[in-house]
Enzyme design. Structure first.
Site, PDB file in Angstrom:
ATOM      1  N   ALA A  77       0.833  -1.206   0.000  1.00 30.04           N
ATOM      2  CA  ALA A  77       0.000   0.000   0.000  1.00 30.04           C
ATOM      3  C   ALA A  77       0.865   1.251   0.000  1.00 30.04           C
ATOM      4  O   ALA A  77       1.988   1.259   0.516  1.00 30.04           O
ATOM      5  CB  ALA A  77      -0.916   0.004   1.225  1.00 30.04           C
ATOM      6  N   VAL A  78       0.297   2.296  -0.594  1.00 37.71           N
ATOM      7  CA  VAL A  78       0.917   3.621  -0.588  1.00 37.71           C
ATOM      8  C   VAL A  78      -0.137   4.588  -0.052  1.00 37.71           C
ATOM      9  O   VAL A  78      -1.316   4.522  -0.437  1.00 37.71           O
ATOM     10  CB  VAL A  78       1.353   4.028  -2.017  1.00 37.71           C
ATOM     11  CG1 VAL A  78       1.860   5.459  -2.047  1.00 37.71           C
ATOM     12  CG2 VAL A  78       2.433   3.069  -2.539  1.00 37.71           C
ATOM     13  N   ARG A  85       3.162   8.295  -8.144  1.00 38.70           N
ATOM     14  CA  ARG A  85       4.547   8.751  -8.348  1.00 38.70           C
ATOM     15  C   ARG A  85       5.518   7.586  -8.486  1.00 38.70           C
ATOM     16  O   ARG A  85       6.725   7.762  -8.359  1.00 38.70           O
ATOM     17  CB  ARG A  85       4.994   9.615  -7.164  1.00 38.70           C
ATOM     18  CG  ARG A  85       4.160  10.859  -7.005  1.00 38.70           C
ATOM     19  CD  ARG A  85       4.622  11.653  -5.807  1.00 38.70           C
ATOM     20  NE  ARG A  85       3.584  12.592  -5.424  1.00 38.70           N
ATOM     21  CZ  ARG A  85       3.540  13.211  -4.265  1.00 38.70           C
ATOM     22  NH1 ARG A  85       4.475  12.992  -3.377  1.00 38.70           N
ATOM     23  NH2 ARG A  85       2.567  14.042  -3.985  1.00 38.70           N
ATOM     24  N   GLY A  86       4.962   6.399  -8.663  1.00 41.28           N
ATOM     25  CA  GLY A  86       5.840   5.245  -8.871  1.00 41.28           C
ATOM     26  C   GLY A  86       6.244   4.508  -7.606  1.00 41.28           C
ATOM     27  O   GLY A  86       6.981   3.535  -7.666  1.00 41.28           O
ATOM     28  N   ARG A  89       5.158   0.818  -7.473  1.00 37.08           N
ATOM     29  CA  ARG A  89       6.067   0.011  -8.304  1.00 37.08           C
ATOM     30  C   ARG A  89       7.394  -0.242  -7.566  1.00 37.08           C
ATOM     31  O   ARG A  89       7.925  -1.356  -7.584  1.00 37.08           O
ATOM     32  CB  ARG A  89       6.317   0.758  -9.618  1.00 37.08           C
ATOM     33  CG  ARG A  89       7.472   0.278 -10.416  1.00 37.08           C
ATOM     34  CD  ARG A  89       7.119  -0.904 -11.286  1.00 37.08           C
ATOM     35  NE  ARG A  89       6.037  -0.589 -12.185  1.00 37.08           N
ATOM     36  CZ  ARG A  89       5.041  -1.424 -12.490  1.00 37.08           C
ATOM     37  NH1 ARG A  89       5.006  -2.627 -11.947  1.00 37.08           N
ATOM     38  NH2 ARG A  89       4.092  -1.081 -13.323  1.00 37.08           N
ATOM     39  N   GLU A 110      -3.119 -11.775  -3.938  1.00 37.00           N
ATOM     40  CA  GLU A 110      -4.572 -11.789  -4.063  1.00 37.00           C
ATOM     41  C   GLU A 110      -5.055 -10.353  -4.079  1.00 37.00           C
ATOM     42  O   GLU A 110      -4.573  -9.531  -3.279  1.00 37.00           O
ATOM     43  CB  GLU A 110      -5.135 -12.502  -2.840  1.00 37.00           C
ATOM     44  CG  GLU A 110      -6.388 -13.281  -3.112  1.00 37.00           C
ATOM     45  CD  GLU A 110      -6.684 -14.161  -1.923  1.00 37.00           C
ATOM     46  OE1 GLU A 110      -6.345 -15.346  -1.976  1.00 37.00           O
ATOM     47  OE2 GLU A 110      -7.228 -13.634  -0.940  1.00 37.00           O
ATOM     48  N   ASN A 115     -10.419  -3.478  -7.637  1.00 32.91           N
ATOM     49  CA  ASN A 115      -9.317  -2.583  -7.253  1.00 32.91           C
ATOM     50  C   ASN A 115      -8.495  -2.220  -8.504  1.00 32.91           C
ATOM     51  O   ASN A 115      -7.425  -2.786  -8.769  1.00 32.91           O
ATOM     52  CB  ASN A 115      -8.445  -3.261  -6.193  1.00 32.91           C
ATOM     53  CG  ASN A 115      -7.433  -2.312  -5.580  1.00 32.91           C
ATOM     54  OD1 ASN A 115      -7.153  -1.255  -6.133  1.00 32.91           O
ATOM     55  ND2 ASN A 115      -6.872  -2.699  -4.448  1.00 32.91           N
ATOM     56  N   TYR A 122      -0.176  -4.415 -10.983  1.00 34.22           N
ATOM     57  CA  TYR A 122       0.244  -5.802 -11.113  1.00 34.22           C
ATOM     58  C   TYR A 122       0.286  -6.245 -12.578  1.00 34.22           C
ATOM     59  O   TYR A 122       1.227  -6.912 -13.010  1.00 34.22           O
ATOM     60  CB  TYR A 122      -0.692  -6.716 -10.314  1.00 34.22           C
ATOM     61  CG  TYR A 122      -0.717  -6.400  -8.839  1.00 34.22           C
ATOM     62  CD1 TYR A 122       0.452  -6.118  -8.144  1.00 34.22           C
ATOM     63  CD2 TYR A 122      -1.917  -6.376  -8.131  1.00 34.22           C
ATOM     64  CE1 TYR A 122       0.437  -5.811  -6.795  1.00 34.22           C
ATOM     65  CE2 TYR A 122      -1.944  -6.074  -6.778  1.00 34.22           C
ATOM     66  CZ  TYR A 122      -0.764  -5.799  -6.116  1.00 34.22           C
ATOM     67  OH  TYR A 122      -0.790  -5.490  -4.784  1.00 34.22           O
TER      68      TYR A 122
END
Ligand SMILES: CC(C)(COP(=O)(O)OP(=O)(O)OC[C@H]1O[C@@H](n2cnc3c(N)ncnc32)[C@H](O)[C@@H]1OP(=O)(O)O)[C@@H](O)C(=O)NCCC(=O)NCCS
Length: 158
Positions: A77-78, A85-86, A89, A110, A115, A122
């Protein structure tokens, strides 16, 4: 001296309150309370958690279950203020790097079928759906998609 640029590091015990707070905000239906975070951070070496730490706050986090040939992403999570902003990743790449260094051949995770941001992350990263768990998430009857990517040389990123 802090540069203000978020940095990746191992999650530590003093991160637990921030992790539980962010989790409650981002996963309102199935957030992990502090007790679960304590147990997860203690479950080394099987589990491994990293945080993306800003100068004043935890901006993101991710975790792995090392199960031998397959590593499972436990969470990723961010914080809303850091998105797009990457950093998602960066966290996923770091989890894959850690899975590979522990000998995993693939990574699985999962995700809720509704979402879209996570699915984009992903799928752009080379993950493919291997199974659907119908109406797994309640409330709401939302399907769970089980995704997998190979860590073999040349596999992955679309
Ligand atoms: C999913 C999440 C981690 C993405 O974090 P992020 O830092 O915003 O993602 P990034 O900026 O690294 O973007 C990664 C990719 O996803 C895509 N993406 C991110 N947010 C998107 C959105 N809202 N819509 C469409 N695509 C999106 C980006 O285009 C990017 O693709 P690219 O690398 O091919 O350009 C973040 O939205 C989040 O924390 N969501 C809440 C928690 C969650 O759902 N976690 C996943 C549980 S399985």
């Amino acid at each position: 001296m802090s540069t203000g640029t978020p940095a990746l590091r191992e999650a530590r015990w003093f991160d637990v309150p921030a992790l539980a707070d962010l989790d409650a905000e981002l996963f309102p239906h199935d957030a992990w309370p502090e007790s679960t975070w304590w147990a997860e951070l203690a479950a080394r070496p099987r589990r491994e958690y990293v945080v993306l730490a800003g100068p004043r706050a935890v901006l993101g986090y991710g975790g792995l279950d090392h199960g031998g040939e397959v590593a499972d992403v436990m969470t990723l999570a961010v914080a809303p203020s850091g998105r797009g902003r990457g950093w998602g990743r960066v966290l996923l790449d770091e989890l894959e790097r850690r899975a590979r260094s522990r000998g995993a051949a693939s990574v699985m995770l999962e995700v809720r079928a509704d979402n879209a941001p996570a699915l984009a992350l992903y799928e752009h990263g080379g993950y493919a759906v291997v199974r659907t768990r119908s109406r797994y998430y309640q409330p709401g009857d939302v399907d769970a998609l089980v995704l997998r990517t190979s860590l073999a040389e040349g596999a992955g990123r679309a």
